[in-house]
Design a protein around this motif. Structure first.
Motif, PDB file in Angstrom:
ATOM      1  N   MET A  67       0.836  -1.207   0.000  1.00  0.00           N
ATOM      2  CA  MET A  67       0.000   0.000   0.000  1.00  0.00           C
ATOM      3  C   MET A  67       0.869   1.256   0.000  1.00  0.00           C
ATOM      4  O   MET A  67       0.589   2.221  -0.711  1.00  0.00           O
ATOM      5  CB  MET A  67      -0.932  -0.007   1.221  1.00  0.00           C
ATOM      6  N   THR A  68       1.945   1.214   0.790  1.00  0.00           N
ATOM      7  CA  THR A  68       2.872   2.355   0.853  1.00  0.00           C
ATOM      8  C   THR A  68       3.528   2.592  -0.508  1.00  0.00           C
ATOM      9  O   THR A  68       3.654   3.740  -0.963  1.00  0.00           O
ATOM     10  CB  THR A  68       3.956   2.100   1.927  1.00  0.00           C
ATOM     11  N   GLN A  69       3.910   1.495  -1.177  1.00  0.00           N
ATOM     12  CA  GLN A  69       4.540   1.630  -2.500  1.00  0.00           C
ATOM     13  C   GLN A  69       3.587   2.269  -3.510  1.00  0.00           C
ATOM     14  O   GLN A  69       3.992   3.104  -4.328  1.00  0.00           O
ATOM     15  CB  GLN A  69       5.009   0.248  -3.004  1.00  0.00           C
ATOM     16  N   LEU A  70       2.300   1.892  -3.442  1.00  0.00           N
ATOM     17  CA  LEU A  70       1.311   2.494  -4.344  1.00  0.00           C
ATOM     18  C   LEU A  70       1.149   3.985  -4.084  1.00  0.00           C
ATOM     19  O   LEU A  70       1.115   4.788  -5.009  1.00  0.00           O
ATOM     20  CB  LEU A  70      -0.049   1.800  -4.199  1.00  0.00           C
ATOM     21  N   VAL A  71       1.042   4.337  -2.815  1.00  0.00           N
ATOM     22  CA  VAL A  71       0.886   5.759  -2.442  1.00  0.00           C
ATOM     23  C   VAL A  71       2.102   6.554  -2.916  1.00  0.00           C
ATOM     24  O   VAL A  71       1.972   7.673  -3.420  1.00  0.00           O
ATOM     25  CB  VAL A  71       0.669   5.894  -0.916  1.00  0.00           C
ATOM     26  N   GLN A  72       3.293   5.962  -2.794  1.00  0.00           N
ATOM     27  CA  GLN A  72       4.517   6.639  -3.251  1.00  0.00           C
ATOM     28  C   GLN A  72       4.523   6.862  -4.762  1.00  0.00           C
ATOM     29  O   GLN A  72       5.169   7.772  -5.266  1.00  0.00           O
ATOM     30  CB  GLN A  72       5.753   5.834  -2.824  1.00  0.00           C
ATOM     31  N   GLN A  73       3.766   6.001  -5.484  1.00  0.00           N
ATOM     32  CA  GLN A  73       3.645   6.168  -6.943  1.00  0.00           C
ATOM     33  C   GLN A  73       2.566   7.183  -7.315  1.00  0.00           C
ATOM     34  O   GLN A  73       2.284   7.409  -8.494  1.00  0.00           O
ATOM     35  CB  GLN A  73       3.308   4.820  -7.601  1.00  0.00           C
ATOM     36  N   GLY A  74       1.932   7.771  -6.284  1.00  0.00           N
ATOM     37  CA  GLY A  74       0.904   8.792  -6.539  1.00  0.00           C
ATOM     38  C   GLY A  74      -0.476   8.206  -6.771  1.00  0.00           C
ATOM     39  O   GLY A  74      -1.376   8.885  -7.269  1.00  0.00           O
ATOM     40  N   ILE A  75      -0.657   6.932  -6.433  1.00  0.00           N
ATOM     41  CA  ILE A  75      -1.963   6.285  -6.637  1.00  0.00           C
ATOM     42  C   ILE A  75      -2.804   6.453  -5.371  1.00  0.00           C
ATOM     43  O   ILE A  75      -2.335   6.183  -4.267  1.00  0.00           O
ATOM     44  CB  ILE A  75      -1.782   4.796  -6.999  1.00  0.00           C
ATOM     45  N   GLN A  76      -4.033   6.923  -5.568  1.00  0.00           N
ATOM     46  CA  GLN A  76      -4.942   7.129  -4.437  1.00  0.00           C
ATOM     47  C   GLN A  76      -5.660   5.823  -4.122  1.00  0.00           C
ATOM     48  O   GLN A  76      -6.330   5.250  -4.979  1.00  0.00           O
ATOM     49  CB  GLN A  76      -5.954   8.233  -4.794  1.00  0.00           C
ATOM     50  N   LEU A  77      -5.516   5.347  -2.901  1.00  0.00           N
ATOM     51  CA  LEU A  77      -6.108   4.066  -2.518  1.00  0.00           C
ATOM     52  C   LEU A  77      -7.568   4.219  -2.124  1.00  0.00           C
ATOM     53  O   LEU A  77      -7.982   5.267  -1.634  1.00  0.00           O
ATOM     54  CB  LEU A  77      -5.349   3.477  -1.320  1.00  0.00           C
ATOM     55  N   ASN A  78      -8.348   3.155  -2.350  1.00  0.00           N
ATOM     56  CA  ASN A  78      -9.691   3.101  -1.770  1.00  0.00           C
ATOM     57  C   ASN A  78      -9.903   1.716  -1.164  1.00  0.00           C
ATOM     58  O   ASN A  78      -9.020   0.861  -1.227  1.00  0.00           O
ATOM     59  CB  ASN A  78     -10.776   3.459  -2.801  1.00  0.00           C
ATOM     60  N   SER A  79     -11.061   1.515  -0.576  1.00  0.00           N
ATOM     61  CA  SER A  79     -11.319   0.271   0.173  1.00  0.00           C
ATOM     62  C   SER A  79     -11.132  -0.979  -0.681  1.00  0.00           C
ATOM     63  O   SER A  79     -10.623  -1.997  -0.203  1.00  0.00           O
ATOM     64  CB  SER A  79     -12.747   0.282   0.746  1.00  0.00           C
ATOM     65  N   THR A  80     -11.538  -0.906  -1.965  1.00  0.00           N
ATOM     66  CA  THR A  80     -11.434  -2.103  -2.818  1.00  0.00           C
ATOM     67  C   THR A  80      -9.981  -2.497  -3.055  1.00  0.00           C
ATOM     68  O   THR A  80      -9.680  -3.672  -3.221  1.00  0.00           O
ATOM     69  CB  THR A  80     -12.144  -1.890  -4.174  1.00  0.00           C
ATOM     70  N   ASP A  81      -9.073  -1.515  -3.050  1.00  0.00           N
ATOM     71  CA  ASP A  81      -7.645  -1.838  -3.203  1.00  0.00           C
ATOM     72  C   ASP A  81      -7.165  -2.664  -2.012  1.00  0.00           C
ATOM     73  O   ASP A  81      -6.400  -3.611  -2.171  1.00  0.00           O
ATOM     74  CB  ASP A  81      -6.810  -0.549  -3.294  1.00  0.00           C
ATOM     75  N   VAL A  82      -7.626  -2.294  -0.821  1.00  0.00           N
ATOM     76  CA  VAL A  82      -7.208  -2.991   0.397  1.00  0.00           C
ATOM     77  C   VAL A  82      -7.772  -4.417   0.401  1.00  0.00           C
ATOM     78  O   VAL A  82      -7.068  -5.382   0.724  1.00  0.00           O
ATOM     79  CB  VAL A  82      -7.682  -2.218   1.657  1.00  0.00           C
TER      80      VAL A  82
END
Length: 322
Positions: A67-82
């Protein structure tokens, strides 16, 4: 004697400013991870402490890292990603989690990137790209209709097709169309709501309505397809489990040059009279070895709604098998 089955590990956030993006608003992602993995998570400052059974704690740590790696790539997470990350961790495929985010299918009406959410959706999108006819078979909530509409609009924008045709059989799920007020369009439109919702989400209501007025997007009951050859069109048949064998054959033989077809359905939700066999069920047997046609099977694990929805589907399926 001390309980050795419990352990605690600490995950350190390198960038405390990303805390909200990783934990979710009101720590909603933490709540999902706690429930799904049966662990206890205590965030404090840039520290996230995870306690529980060692194997589950290890999974939670691995998910937080992804999740941290995705956020560092500028991707906004939502519940379905988790939820997707948890399911991939359970299957032992978490290493491929970041691969899901490498391709943007389209930008939606609000400018947000639309990507596949899990491995099942990825298979489905690849099948659509490489086949003339793709069947998406599985439960509601797996994103079949939404992704089909996404692929159709992307194809239209690229100029691969000239129009999009969306259809479904007008079979009532225990209700009667005859008693509804209005003309045929008024009666059928409620049954096409998921298709409208997907179009509005990606194009916006105004743009969708303009394209419909120009005939670039056509939404119609399945009966309207009879006698037509659909050249240069992206054609989507939704709720295909409610077609008869004759209707399914009629639909599939409309395929024209430069066209693509997607057939979506859930064989556990058949609303046909009990003496009618589903055209989707029969097509799965008849066409399984035909070139340029691919069947993608979704399961409850591919549901991208609230985690409880997948649990509900599994519970019903278990009861029906007994």
């Amino acid at each position: 004697m001390a309980d050795t089955t419990q352990t605690e590990k600490e995950f350190i956030l390198e960038n405390p400013e990303q805390e909200v993006q990783i934990l979710g608003a009101q720590d909603q992602f933490i709540a999902i991870l706690e429930e799904g993995l049966s662990v206890t998570i205590r965030p404090f400052g840039n520290s996230i402490k995870v306690a529980g059974e060692p194997f589950q704690v290890q999974k939670a740590m691995a998910i937080l890292k992804k999740m941290t790696q995705l956020v560092q790539q500028g991707i906004q997470l939502n519940s379905t990603d988790v939820v997707s990350a948890m399911k991939m961790a359970d299957r032992g495929t978490l290493d491929y989690f970041l691969d899901l985010y490498t391709e943007i299918l389209i930008k939606d009406a609000k400018g947000r990137a639309v990507r596949v959410k899990n491995y099942g959706q990825r298979q489905y999108v690849n099948a659509i790209k490489h086949n003339d006819v793709t069947f998406g078979v599985g439960p509601a909530g797996t994103g079949k209709t939404y992704l089909a509409v996404v692929m159709a609009i992307a194809s239209l924008k690229r100029g691969d097709v000239e129009k999009i045709i969306l259809t479904r059989p007008a079979v009532e799920a225990g209700e009667s169309l005859g008693f509804l007020p209005g003309d045929l369009k008024d009666k059928v439109d409620p049954y096409l709501r998921p298709i409208y919702d997907a179009l509005y989400a990606i194009l916006g209501a105004e743009h969708t309505n303009r394209l419909m007025e120009r005939g670039v997007i056509e939404i119609a009951p399945l009966a309207y397809m009879r006698g037509r050859t659909l050249d240069g069109a992206f054609v989507i048949l939704d709720e295909a489990q409610n077609t008869t064998n004759a209707q399914m054959k009629m639909f599939l033989t409309r395929l024209g040059f430069g066209s693509k077809m997607i057939v979506n359905g859930d064989v556990t939700q058949i609303d046909l009279p009990s003496n009618s066999r589903s055209g989707l069920v029969q097509a799965m047997g008849i066409l399984k070895d035909v070139n340029h046609i691919e069947f993608v099977q979704f399961t409850a694990d591919d549901v991208v709604r609230h985690p409880v929805v997948a649990a509900i589907i599994n519970a019903y399926e278990g009861t029906e098998k007994h």
